[in-house]
Write a protein that holds these residues in place. Sequence first.
Motif, PDB file in Angstrom:
ATOM      1  N   ARG A   1     -15.837  10.827   5.325  1.00  0.00           N
ATOM      2  CA  ARG A   1     -15.659   9.749   4.349  1.00  0.00           C
ATOM      3  C   ARG A   1     -16.947   8.957   4.109  1.00  0.00           C
ATOM      4  N   ASN A   2     -17.824   8.931   5.106  1.00  0.00           N
ATOM      5  CA  ASN A   2     -19.081   8.182   5.003  1.00  0.00           C
ATOM      6  C   ASN A   2     -20.251   9.103   5.307  1.00  0.00           C
TER       7      ASN A   2
ATOM      8  N   ASP B   1      -3.363  10.591   3.430  1.00  0.00           N
ATOM      9  CA  ASP B   1      -4.088   9.354   3.707  1.00  0.00           C
ATOM     10  C   ASP B   1      -3.821   8.902   5.135  1.00  0.00           C
ATOM     11  N   ARG B   2      -4.760   9.185   6.001  1.00  0.00           N
ATOM     12  CA  ARG B   2      -4.651   8.733   7.384  1.00  0.00           C
ATOM     13  C   ARG B   2      -5.442   7.458   7.535  1.00  0.00           C
TER      14      ARG B   2
ATOM     15  N   ALA C   1       0.838  -1.188   0.000  1.00  0.00           N
ATOM     16  CA  ALA C   1       0.000   0.000   0.000  1.00  0.00           C
ATOM     17  C   ALA C   1       0.876   1.243   0.000  1.00  0.00           C
ATOM     18  N   ARG C   2       0.533   2.191  -0.815  1.00  0.00           N
ATOM     19  CA  ARG C   2       1.263   3.454  -0.865  1.00  0.00           C
ATOM     20  C   ARG C   2       0.392   4.523  -0.215  1.00  0.00           C
TER      21      ARG C   2
ATOM     22  N   LEU D   1      -9.959   2.105  15.802  1.00  0.00           N
ATOM     23  CA  LEU D   1      -8.888   2.990  16.251  1.00  0.00           C
ATOM     24  C   LEU D   1      -9.438   4.056  17.193  1.00  0.00           C
ATOM     25  N   ALA D   2     -10.619   4.571  16.887  1.00  0.00           N
ATOM     26  CA  ALA D   2     -11.241   5.555  17.777  1.00  0.00           C
ATOM     27  C   ALA D   2     -11.558   4.929  19.128  1.00  0.00           C
TER      28      ALA D   2
END
Length: 162
Positions: free
Chosen positions: A144-145, A114-115, A108-109, A121-122
């Motif tokens: 994002r959603n 890009d976080r 993956a780059r 994670l939250a």
Amino acid sequence: MEGLKECIARPEAAPAPEPGALDEALARYGWCMPLRLLRARTTGVEDPLWRALAPWRAASSLCQQQPAAADFTAFSSDDLIERFLREEDLRIVAQEGDASDDDVVMEARLDDDDRLVSEELAAIYLAQGLRSEAAAIYRELSLRNPEKSVYFAELIAQVENK
């Protein structure tokens, strides 16, 4: 009758029945086509009723010859694959200039923009007492959603009010 059942079920393994036993069984069970076929196979004389009904019925597995075990082990799996490929010519071969090594991405780059964000994670940030980081993750997820923005707004309110 038990010997006849064995002959019908496994004709290659069972001993050949007596023709008299077959005639006696057919006199009692004239409708039994496997018995008629077994009698024809044993005596070598084709049964007229079997012949008359043959065009209207499916081919019987009793009429087929049993394959030899050597037929299945004659080729290795590699031989079978090679034979299939020779007959059908289905090889996939890359041509010159079709693809370069740059097209294949193995890792993956990620850019600085890009976080990695997720609800998990939250939750980890909340467990560690890092409320501002958890709220920032929820805000990013909300952007994002957009279809879940109400859900994330409630989570942000809960995090900030505690």
